[in-house]
Write a protein that holds these residues in place. Structure first.
Motif, PDB file in Angstrom:
ATOM      1  N   SER A   1       7.802  18.166   5.037  1.00 39.38           N
ATOM      2  CA  SER A   1       8.361  16.835   4.802  1.00 39.38           C
ATOM      3  C   SER A   1       7.291  15.921   4.261  1.00 39.38           C
ATOM      4  O   SER A   1       6.112  16.077   4.576  1.00 39.38           O
ATOM      5  N   CYS A   2       7.721  14.968   3.471  1.00 36.89           N
ATOM      6  CA  CYS A   2       6.804  13.945   2.954  1.00 36.89           C
ATOM      7  C   CYS A   2       7.528  12.613   3.027  1.00 36.89           C
ATOM      8  O   CYS A   2       8.519  12.400   2.328  1.00 36.89           O
ATOM      9  N   ALA A   3       7.019  11.745   3.886  1.00 36.71           N
ATOM     10  CA  ALA A   3       7.594  10.416   4.046  1.00 36.71           C
ATOM     11  C   ALA A   3       6.819   9.415   3.203  1.00 36.71           C
ATOM     12  O   ALA A   3       5.585   9.358   3.281  1.00 36.71           O
ATOM     13  N   ALA A   4       7.539   8.643   2.411  1.00 34.38           N
ATOM     14  CA  ALA A   4       6.907   7.711   1.489  1.00 34.38           C
ATOM     15  C   ALA A   4       7.118   6.270   1.925  1.00 34.38           C
ATOM     16  O   ALA A   4       8.154   5.920   2.490  1.00 34.38           O
ATOM     17  N   SER A   5       6.121   5.455   1.661  1.00 26.62           N
ATOM     18  CA  SER A   5       6.228   4.018   1.873  1.00 26.62           C
ATOM     19  C   SER A   5       5.437   3.314   0.785  1.00 26.62           C
ATOM     20  O   SER A   5       4.522   3.890   0.188  1.00 26.62           O
ATOM     21  N   GLY A   6       5.816   2.071   0.518  1.00 29.44           N
ATOM     22  CA  GLY A   6       5.095   1.292  -0.478  1.00 29.44           C
ATOM     23  C   GLY A   6       5.521   1.540  -1.908  1.00 29.44           C
ATOM     24  O   GLY A   6       4.885   1.009  -2.836  1.00 29.44           O
ATOM     25  N   ILE A   7       6.567   2.336  -2.116  1.00 32.97           N
ATOM     26  CA  ILE A   7       7.096   2.566  -3.456  1.00 32.97           C
ATOM     27  C   ILE A   7       8.613   2.447  -3.415  1.00 32.97           C
ATOM     28  O   ILE A   7       9.217   2.560  -2.350  1.00 32.97           O
TER      29      ILE A   7
ATOM     30  N   ALA B   1      17.635   7.618   1.393  1.00 32.29           N
ATOM     31  CA  ALA B   1      17.804   6.679   2.498  1.00 32.29           C
ATOM     32  C   ALA B   1      16.644   6.781   3.492  1.00 32.29           C
ATOM     33  O   ALA B   1      16.222   5.775   4.064  1.00 32.29           O
ATOM     34  N   ARG B   2      16.137   7.986   3.672  1.00 35.02           N
ATOM     35  CA  ARG B   2      15.010   8.201   4.576  1.00 35.02           C
ATOM     36  C   ARG B   2      13.669   8.136   3.845  1.00 35.02           C
ATOM     37  O   ARG B   2      12.618   8.264   4.475  1.00 35.02           O
ATOM     38  N   ARG B   3      13.701   7.978   2.517  1.00 37.67           N
ATOM     39  CA  ARG B   3      12.476   7.915   1.712  1.00 37.67           C
ATOM     40  C   ARG B   3      11.618   9.147   1.943  1.00 37.67           C
ATOM     41  O   ARG B   3      10.395   9.068   2.112  1.00 37.67           O
ATOM     42  N   THR B   4      12.255  10.288   1.983  1.00 36.42           N
ATOM     43  CA  THR B   4      11.575  11.528   2.329  1.00 36.42           C
ATOM     44  C   THR B   4      11.959  12.629   1.349  1.00 36.42           C
ATOM     45  O   THR B   4      13.122  12.739   0.955  1.00 36.42           O
TER      46      THR B   4
ATOM     47  N   GLN C   1       0.843  -1.186   0.000  1.00 36.94           N
ATOM     48  CA  GLN C   1       0.000   0.000   0.000  1.00 36.94           C
ATOM     49  C   GLN C   1       0.887   1.249   0.000  1.00 36.94           C
ATOM     50  O   GLN C   1       1.759   1.390   0.839  1.00 36.94           O
ATOM     51  N   VAL C   2       0.633   2.133  -0.946  1.00 36.61           N
ATOM     52  CA  VAL C   2       1.421   3.347  -1.064  1.00 36.61           C
ATOM     53  C   VAL C   2       0.908   4.387  -0.082  1.00 36.61           C
ATOM     54  O   VAL C   2      -0.294   4.615   0.033  1.00 36.61           O
ATOM     55  N   GLN C   3       1.835   5.000   0.636  1.00 39.28           N
ATOM     56  CA  GLN C   3       1.473   6.100   1.517  1.00 39.28           C
ATOM     57  C   GLN C   3       2.475   7.230   1.348  1.00 39.28           C
ATOM     58  O   GLN C   3       3.687   6.997   1.349  1.00 39.28           O
ATOM     59  N   LEU C   4       1.944   8.432   1.207  1.00 36.78           N
ATOM     60  CA  LEU C   4       2.746   9.649   1.239  1.00 36.78           C
ATOM     61  C   LEU C   4       2.186  10.488   2.379  1.00 36.78           C
ATOM     62  O   LEU C   4       1.015  10.884   2.332  1.00 36.78           O
ATOM     63  N   VAL C   5       2.991  10.747   3.378  1.00 43.33           N
ATOM     64  CA  VAL C   5       2.508  11.435   4.568  1.00 43.33           C
ATOM     65  C   VAL C   5       3.267  12.740   4.739  1.00 43.33           C
ATOM     66  O   VAL C   5       4.472  12.740   5.015  1.00 43.33           O
ATOM     67  N   GLU C   6       2.532  13.836   4.570  1.00 38.59           N
ATOM     68  CA  GLU C   6       3.137  15.159   4.703  1.00 38.59           C
ATOM     69  C   GLU C   6       3.102  15.625   6.152  1.00 38.59           C
ATOM     70  O   GLU C   6       2.205  15.246   6.920  1.00 38.59           O
TER      71      GLU C   6
END
Length: 120
Positions: free
Chosen positions: A21-27, A74-77, A1-6
């Motif tokens: 900041s925008c932290a990404a997961s799932g990509i 490295a931080r996916r941000t 599941q893709v998440q972009l959290v600002e």
């Protein structure tokens, strides 16, 4: 599941600064073009800045010189530094990720947005 959290939005006085900041997961973050868009009340969403997988950035003419987009794979941000804030910067700021899949297709994702309000 893709998440972009600002995160990082808020109320700031004119002339102040913010870092979003925008932290990404799932990509596979490092492969994506990351971008920031904003939508002011009563206006269409507009592109603010993008940064590609190689670190090359582009900015809307209206914000050049005041905003800096950067990424930390490295931080996916992805970050957006906004300086010399003006009332017209007031908007919801959205994080975007985009990957060209070929054949005219993109994989594109959006965050939920973070409110930036510039007011004295």
């Amino acid at each position: 599941q893709v998440q972009l959290v600002e995160s990082g939005g808020g109320l700031v006085q004119p002339g102040g600064s913010l870092r979003l900041s925008c932290a990404a997961s799932g990509i596979i973050f490092s492969a994506y073009v990351m971008g920031w868009y904003r939508q002011a009340p009563g206006k269409q969403r507009e592109l603010v800045a993008t940064i590609d997988s190689g670190g090359s950035s582009n900015y809307a003419d209206s914000v050049k010189g005041r905003l800096t987009i950067s990424r930390d794979n490295a931080r996916r941000t992805v970050y957006l530094q906004i300086n010399s804030l003006k009332p017209e910067d007031t908007a919801i700021y959205y994080c975007n990720s985009k990957l060209w899949l070929g054949g005219g297709k993109w994989n594109e994702n959006w965050g939920q947005g973070t409110q930036v309000t510039v007011s004295s």
